[in-house]
Design a protein around this motif. Structure first.
Motif, PDB file in Angstrom:
ATOM      1  N   ALA A   1       3.250  11.325  -3.996  1.00  0.00           N
ATOM      2  CA  ALA A   1       5.116  12.243  -5.100  1.00  0.00           C
ATOM      3  C   ALA A   1       4.944  13.746  -5.685  1.00  0.00           C
ATOM      4  CB  ALA A   1       5.386  11.189  -6.455  1.00  0.00           C
ATOM      5  N   GLY A   2       4.023  14.285  -6.250  1.00  0.00           N
ATOM      6  CA  GLY A   2       4.074  15.376  -6.583  1.00  0.00           C
ATOM      7  C   GLY A   2       4.145  16.195  -5.962  1.00  0.00           C
ATOM      8  N   GLN A   3       3.517  16.612  -4.754  1.00  0.00           N
ATOM      9  CA  GLN A   3       3.477  17.413  -3.477  1.00  0.00           C
ATOM     10  C   GLN A   3       4.804  17.033  -3.176  1.00  0.00           C
ATOM     11  OE1 GLN A   3      -0.685  16.549  -2.468  1.00  0.00           O
ATOM     12  NE2 GLN A   3      -0.298  18.336  -1.368  1.00  0.00           N
ATOM     13  N   ILE A   4       5.151  16.061  -2.679  1.00  0.00           N
ATOM     14  CA  ILE A   4       6.628  16.184  -1.448  1.00  0.00           C
ATOM     15  C   ILE A   4       8.288  16.467  -2.803  1.00  0.00           C
ATOM     16  CG2 ILE A   4       8.272  13.672  -1.187  1.00  0.00           C
ATOM     17  CD1 ILE A   4       5.620  12.639   0.100  1.00  0.00           C
ATOM     18  N   LEU A   5       7.714  15.742  -4.192  1.00  0.00           N
ATOM     19  CA  LEU A   5       8.747  16.262  -5.064  1.00  0.00           C
ATOM     20  C   LEU A   5       8.742  18.057  -5.308  1.00  0.00           C
ATOM     21  CD1 LEU A   5       8.638  13.926  -8.060  1.00  0.00           C
ATOM     22  CD2 LEU A   5       9.928  13.866  -6.409  1.00  0.00           C
ATOM     23  N   THR A   6       7.577  18.467  -5.155  1.00  0.00           N
ATOM     24  CA  THR A   6       7.792  19.495  -5.020  1.00  0.00           C
ATOM     25  C   THR A   6       8.080  19.851  -3.897  1.00  0.00           C
ATOM     26  OG1 THR A   6       4.539  19.856  -6.499  1.00  0.00           O
ATOM     27  CG2 THR A   6       6.265  21.667  -5.506  1.00  0.00           C
ATOM     28  N   ALA A   7       7.612  19.746  -3.351  1.00  0.00           N
ATOM     29  CA  ALA A   7       8.515  20.355  -1.546  1.00  0.00           C
ATOM     30  C   ALA A   7      10.076  19.877  -1.606  1.00  0.00           C
ATOM     31  CB  ALA A   7       7.853  19.237  -0.581  1.00  0.00           C
ATOM     32  N   LEU A   8       9.816  19.548  -2.481  1.00  0.00           N
ATOM     33  CA  LEU A   8      11.978  18.631  -2.323  1.00  0.00           C
ATOM     34  C   LEU A   8      12.368  20.161  -2.863  1.00  0.00           C
ATOM     35  CD1 LEU A   8      11.477  15.173  -2.632  1.00  0.00           C
ATOM     36  CD2 LEU A   8      12.943  16.634  -0.442  1.00  0.00           C
ATOM     37  N   ARG A   9      11.642  20.168  -4.126  1.00  0.00           N
ATOM     38  CA  ARG A   9      12.551  21.608  -5.553  1.00  0.00           C
ATOM     39  C   ARG A   9      12.577  22.716  -4.393  1.00  0.00           C
ATOM     40  NH1 ARG A   9      10.301  25.535  -7.804  1.00  0.00           N
ATOM     41  NH2 ARG A   9       8.030  25.107  -7.464  1.00  0.00           N
ATOM     42  N   LEU A  10      11.213  22.970  -3.433  1.00  0.00           N
ATOM     43  CA  LEU A  10      11.428  23.536  -2.649  1.00  0.00           C
ATOM     44  C   LEU A  10      12.546  24.412  -1.386  1.00  0.00           C
ATOM     45  CD1 LEU A  10       7.886  24.430  -1.837  1.00  0.00           C
ATOM     46  CD2 LEU A  10       9.379  26.165  -3.337  1.00  0.00           C
ATOM     47  N   GLY A  11      12.627  22.776  -0.799  1.00  0.00           N
ATOM     48  CA  GLY A  11      13.730  22.547  -0.031  1.00  0.00           C
ATOM     49  C   GLY A  11      14.722  23.068  -0.762  1.00  0.00           C
ATOM     50  N   LEU A  12      14.846  22.447  -2.502  1.00  0.00           N
ATOM     51  CA  LEU A  12      16.472  22.283  -2.998  1.00  0.00           C
ATOM     52  C   LEU A  12      16.833  24.027  -3.158  1.00  0.00           C
ATOM     53  CD1 LEU A  12      19.201  21.658  -4.107  1.00  0.00           C
ATOM     54  CD2 LEU A  12      18.139  20.690  -5.992  1.00  0.00           C
ATOM     55  N   GLY A  13      15.706  25.366  -2.955  1.00  0.00           N
ATOM     56  CA  GLY A  13      15.871  26.826  -3.708  1.00  0.00           C
ATOM     57  C   GLY A  13      15.999  27.168  -2.126  1.00  0.00           C
ATOM     58  N   VAL A  14      15.828  26.483  -1.289  1.00  0.00           N
ATOM     59  CA  VAL A  14      15.936  27.556  -0.619  1.00  0.00           C
ATOM     60  C   VAL A  14      17.108  26.633   0.253  1.00  0.00           C
ATOM     61  CG1 VAL A  14      14.315  28.064   0.736  1.00  0.00           C
ATOM     62  CG2 VAL A  14      14.610  26.212   1.534  1.00  0.00           C
TER      63      VAL A  14
ATOM     64  N   THR B   1       0.788  -1.259   0.181  1.00  0.00           N
ATOM     65  CA  THR B   1       0.094  -0.407   0.091  1.00  0.00           C
ATOM     66  C   THR B   1       0.941   1.415  -0.176  1.00  0.00           C
ATOM     67  OG1 THR B   1      -1.257  -1.372   1.342  1.00  0.00           O
ATOM     68  CG2 THR B   1      -1.734   1.427   1.111  1.00  0.00           C
ATOM     69  N   VAL B   2       2.145   1.381   0.465  1.00  0.00           N
ATOM     70  CA  VAL B   2       2.423   2.754   1.435  1.00  0.00           C
ATOM     71  C   VAL B   2       3.588   2.411  -0.477  1.00  0.00           C
ATOM     72  CG1 VAL B   2       4.605   3.266   1.857  1.00  0.00           C
ATOM     73  CG2 VAL B   2       3.231   2.500   3.144  1.00  0.00           C
ATOM     74  N   ALA B   3       4.088   1.225  -1.253  1.00  0.00           N
ATOM     75  CA  ALA B   3       5.110   1.690  -2.252  1.00  0.00           C
ATOM     76  C   ALA B   3       4.032   2.160  -3.508  1.00  0.00           C
ATOM     77  CB  ALA B   3       6.016   0.099  -2.401  1.00  0.00           C
ATOM     78  N   PHE B   4       2.790   1.261  -3.957  1.00  0.00           N
ATOM     79  CA  PHE B   4       1.922   1.248  -4.763  1.00  0.00           C
ATOM     80  C   PHE B   4       0.891   2.509  -4.668  1.00  0.00           C
ATOM     81  CE2 PHE B   4       4.520  -3.102  -4.744  1.00  0.00           C
ATOM     82  CZ  PHE B   4       5.234  -2.778  -5.460  1.00  0.00           C
ATOM     83  N   VAL B   5       0.767   2.680  -3.352  1.00  0.00           N
ATOM     84  CA  VAL B   5      -0.664   3.364  -3.217  1.00  0.00           C
ATOM     85  C   VAL B   5      -0.276   5.106  -2.933  1.00  0.00           C
ATOM     86  CG1 VAL B   5      -3.171   3.577  -2.847  1.00  0.00           C
ATOM     87  CG2 VAL B   5      -2.181   1.860  -3.741  1.00  0.00           C
ATOM     88  N   TYR B   6       0.242   4.998  -1.526  1.00  0.00           N
ATOM     89  CA  TYR B   6       0.437   6.351  -1.171  1.00  0.00           C
ATOM     90  C   TYR B   6       1.171   6.809  -1.719  1.00  0.00           C
ATOM     91  CZ  TYR B   6      -2.631   4.625   2.438  1.00  0.00           C
ATOM     92  OH  TYR B   6      -3.548   4.239   3.168  1.00  0.00           O
ATOM     93  N   SER B   7       3.015   5.907  -2.068  1.00  0.00           N
ATOM     94  CA  SER B   7       4.064   6.672  -2.436  1.00  0.00           C
ATOM     95  C   SER B   7       3.389   7.846  -3.662  1.00  0.00           C
ATOM     96  CB  SER B   7       4.918   6.497  -2.687  1.00  0.00           C
ATOM     97  OG  SER B   7       5.507   5.465  -1.236  1.00  0.00           O
ATOM     98  N   PRO B   8       2.900   7.046  -4.847  1.00  0.00           N
ATOM     99  CA  PRO B   8       2.784   7.964  -5.904  1.00  0.00           C
ATOM    100  C   PRO B   8       2.257   9.053  -6.165  1.00  0.00           C
ATOM    101  CG  PRO B   8       2.794   5.189  -6.665  1.00  0.00           C
ATOM    102  CD  PRO B   8       2.636   5.622  -5.015  1.00  0.00           C
TER     103      PRO B   8
END
Lengths: 264, 257
Positions: B176-189, B166-173
């Motif tokens: 992922a979009g929002q988490i990747l955006t958060a990571l992009r913001l994190g990289l920026g700062v 469930t975590v690997a195939f349902v929750y993560s995908p």
């Protein structure tokens, strides 16, 4: 009967746990717990006080800075710079955002530049401000304006472009002039996103002002922290950091509350 | 086609306007303070000198190490904290506002404290980047987890998926979009924080070098280096943004089917 009482009692405790008072009490307990831990760790010499100041000494130092009259002028300088930069960023941001929305060609052509600048390290431009305006408050204000104006432009243009088409048609049917349409239809409809842009603008302005004050030592709370660090006065450093944290938290909470109210 | 041409014409016009204003301002200001607005050709010539300096590769490598290590540590810690907070409604209610307040505090003011804990080396700049990256990643991840539709979990449960599946195939995908955006913001700062820390306490790195140029009054070199940093940061950010929006579109299409 006993089962029903247990269920009722569980519900009551769950309701209390989720109540606003309990949440605030939990947050206060967390903060006090961390402070107590630090006090013990430093008091027992597990960590030297040259690294971390005891919370009691920090509060004492904050009180001294207040009574000696050094905290208030610093706070006033920072607040003045933040307000000046915010006024400039607000006026410029709303005007430029409106123009980028109003003239589609301008918006399509220039928004990618604005977005790219929004994601770039604008704070690093502070040497340019210093070159242009010297080590003055003007340099701090200009730098903070440049940093704070970008989210306001982005959110203003976005907010206006997302006003529902039906409102434009209603304005047409009622033969509203451009200004009346903007004032009575566009701004109220776009208000939630405009509020988000302004909140981000304030946050960016505040970060920029304190950062430049700190780095270049031009008055304000930022300079107070740097001066305390140069004196190796760790309690003073923590006290002024605490002042910055308190001021930013209060400003952010107020803005967040205003934003939520507008969004409702 | 004509609309596209119009857009590009406006863009070219804007660039030319900025360049023209820069040159005019240079002419006006340089009457009093020489060198404040060096000409664009001077800045380009300085850029060539900057990238050919022996110290340039070392500066770039130092800054990259600080950014990457700070982002990796802060991002990983933020992910874990974000998942824990987002998964618990109670933790969300208690901690999210505190994190929200803390995220708005200018992290640069913590530099003297970090200096006493980590020393003046690379760890200081990486630590500063870590601290800065932590907050946007935590808040973004927590939001991604808490806003995930509950039906995803129920569908996985009725399909007999294990917790791990469930975590690997349902929750993560799904998150992922929002988490990747958060990571992009994190990289920026993280980029901004490492560079800012360098301008305050360092002996190498591109942020430090820009301030060195300013203090030595090598203004064309300073502009050239800052411009290079800006372009690099923008390229990284825009590329990541495109990657993330591509992934999000792909996920939305999959979900649509």
């Amino acid at each position: 009967m006993a089962a029903a009482t247990t269920v009722m009692s569980r519900r009551r405790s769950a309701a209390f746990r989720d109540s606003r008072t309990a949440l605030i009490a939990t947050r206060v307990l967390i903060i006090l717990g961390v402070a107590l831990l630090v006090e013990l760790v430093v008091g027992l010499d597990l960590l030297p006080s040259t690294f971390i100041a005891e919370p009691t000494k920090v509060v004492q130092s904050l009180g001294e800075a207040w009574s000696e009259g050094t905290l208030l002028p610093a706070l006033r300088t920072t607040a003045g710079e933040v307000l000046s930069a915010l006024a400039l960023a607000g006026v410029l941001g709303l005007a430029i955002g409106y123009l980028l929305w109003r003239y589609r060609v301008l918006g399509t052509a220039l928004m990618p530049f604005v977005n790219a600048l929004f994601s770039s390290p604008i704070v690093l431009l502070y040497p340019v401000s210093l070159v242009l305006f010297g080590r003055t408050e003007t340099a701090v204000i200009v730098q903070a304006t440049v940093y704070g104006v970008l989210p306001i432009i982005v959110y203003t243009a976005r907010a206006l472009s997302e006003v529902p088409g039906v409102l434009h048609r209603v304005s047409d049917v009622n033969c509203l002039s451009s200004w009346r349409r903007l004032w009575y239809v566009m701004i109220p409809s776009a208000a939630p996103k405009l509020a988000t842009g302004l909140r981000l603008g304030v946050t960016y302005v505040m970060i920029s002002v304190v950062s430049v004050e700190f780095l270049v030592q031009i008055g304000g709370l930022g300079q107070s922290i740097q001066l305390a660090a140069l004196r190796f006065d760790m309690a003073g450093v923590y006290a002024h950091v605490l002042a910055v944290v308190l001021v930013s938290s209060v400003v952010i909470s107020v803005l967040h509350a205003v934003e939520k109210r507008v969004q409702r | 086609v004509s609309r596209n041409a119009g857009t590009w014409a406006v863009r070219a016009g804007a660039v030319l306007l900025v360049a023209g204003l820069w040159e005019v301002a240079g002419g006006l200001v340089d009457g009093g303070i020489a060198g404040v607005f060096p000409s664009i050709t001077e800045i380009l010539a300085a850029w060539w000198r900057v990238i050919q300096e022996a110290s340039f590769p070392n500066d770039v490598s130092m800054t990259l190490q600080e950014i990457v290590s700070g982002f990796l540590i802060g991002g990983a810690a933020g992910l874990v904290a974000g998942v824990l907070i987002g998964a618990s409604p109670w933790l969300t209610r208690v901690l999210e506002p505190m994190l929200f307040w803390a995220s708005g505090v200018p992290k640069i003011v913590l530099l003297p404290i970090l200096l006493s804990l980590l020393g003046a080396g690379i760890a200081l700049k990486a630590g500063h980047a870590t601290l800065s990256a932590f907050f946007p990643v935590t808040l973004g991840t927590a939001t991604a987890i808490k806003t995930m539709p509950a039906i995803y979990g129920r569908v996985a449960l009725t399909s007999g998926a294990s917790r791990l599946q469930t975590v690997a195939f349902v929750y993560s995908p799904a998150a992922a979009g929002q988490i990747l955006t958060a990571l992009r913001l994190g990289l920026g700062v993280a980029i901004v924080s490492a560079l800012l820390a360098e301008t305050s306490v360092a002996t190498a790195g591109v942020g430090w070098r820009a301030i060195e140029y300013y203090e030595q009054l090598r203004i064309p070199e300073m502009y050239a280096l800052i411009l290079t940093i800006f372009i690099a940061a923008m390229v990284v950010n825009i590329s990541l943004e495109r990657l993330i929006s591509g992934y999000t579109r792909h996920f939305d299409e999959q979900r649509g089917r």
